[in-house]
Scaffold this active site. Structure first.
Site, short mmCIF file in Angstrom:
data_model
loop_
_atom_site.label_atom_id
_atom_site.label_comp_id
_atom_site.label_asym_id
_atom_site.label_seq_id
_atom_site.Cartn_x
_atom_site.Cartn_y
_atom_site.Cartn_z
N GLY A 7 -17.25 -12.22 47.73
CA GLY A 7 -18.30 -12.16 46.73
C GLY A 7 -19.22 -10.98 46.96
N ASP A 60 -14.43 -10.99 57.75
CA ASP A 60 -15.62 -11.63 58.29
C ASP A 60 -16.21 -10.68 59.31
OD1 ASP A 60 -17.44 -13.79 58.30
OD2 ASP A 60 -16.60 -14.51 60.18
#
Length: 177
Positions: A7, A60
């Site tokens: 996102g 990540d």
């Protein structure tokens, strides 16, 4: 073409600059509480790989500050959303040792394939105050040499950054297949 599940528009733009044929998908995935970025990335990629019709990647990252014993680490996104750069700077007040490391893990998989991980790292320091208008997240307070990441353009950031390193490792692996 690779689906990049995120996102975060900034992460997507960095990946597009390095990989080219990447399509952002904002389908979300569970981010487990774990001890390592690798665990978070593997759990996430296993959730999304079968929901998309081709190669998938997720990324990540974490900011690990030495004098805060690695905090915020794997909880970097949550901490940023909660206390932001100003909160980190408050935690760093009076601390002479400001060394920090940005770490990135990219997980890549295709349907029916075990995930493969690629990592990158960038050493720097926590600045005394935010500087620059580029980038996102902790970029204004993470200094490499005399500049914060937010004072660099995208090409310069991608050349040295943790995410740039993990994405280049993925690109190299893809090119060798």
């Amino acid at each position: 073409m690779i689906y990049f599940v995120t996102g975060n528009r900034g992460k997507y733009e960095e990946a597009q600059e390095l990989l080219g044929d990447v399509e952002q998908r904002k389908i979300g995935y569970p981010e487990i509480q774990a001890d390592t970025l690798e665990e978070v990335a593997v759990y996430g990629i296993r959730d999304v790989v079968d929901r998309l019709p081709g190669p998938v990647m997720i990324e990540d990252a974490g900011l690990f500050i030495d004098s805060l014993m690695g905090f915020p680490g794997v909880y970097s996104a949550y901490v940023f959303d909660t206390i932001g750069n100003e909160g980190i700077l408050r935690l760093m007040e009076g601390r002479p040792h400001r060394r920090a490391v940005f770490r990135s893990v990219v997980a890549y998989a295709e349907p029916g394939m075990e995930p493969i991980l690629f990592s990158g790292e960038l050493e720097g320091e926590i600045a005394l105050e935010p500087r620059g208008s580029g980038g996102f997240g902790y970029d204004p307070i993470f200094r490499v040499g005399e500049k914060t990441i937010a004072e660099m353009d995208l090409a310069e950031k991608n050349r040295i950054s943790h995410r740039g390193g993990s994405i280049r490792a993925l690109k190299e692996w893809l090119g060798a297949r």
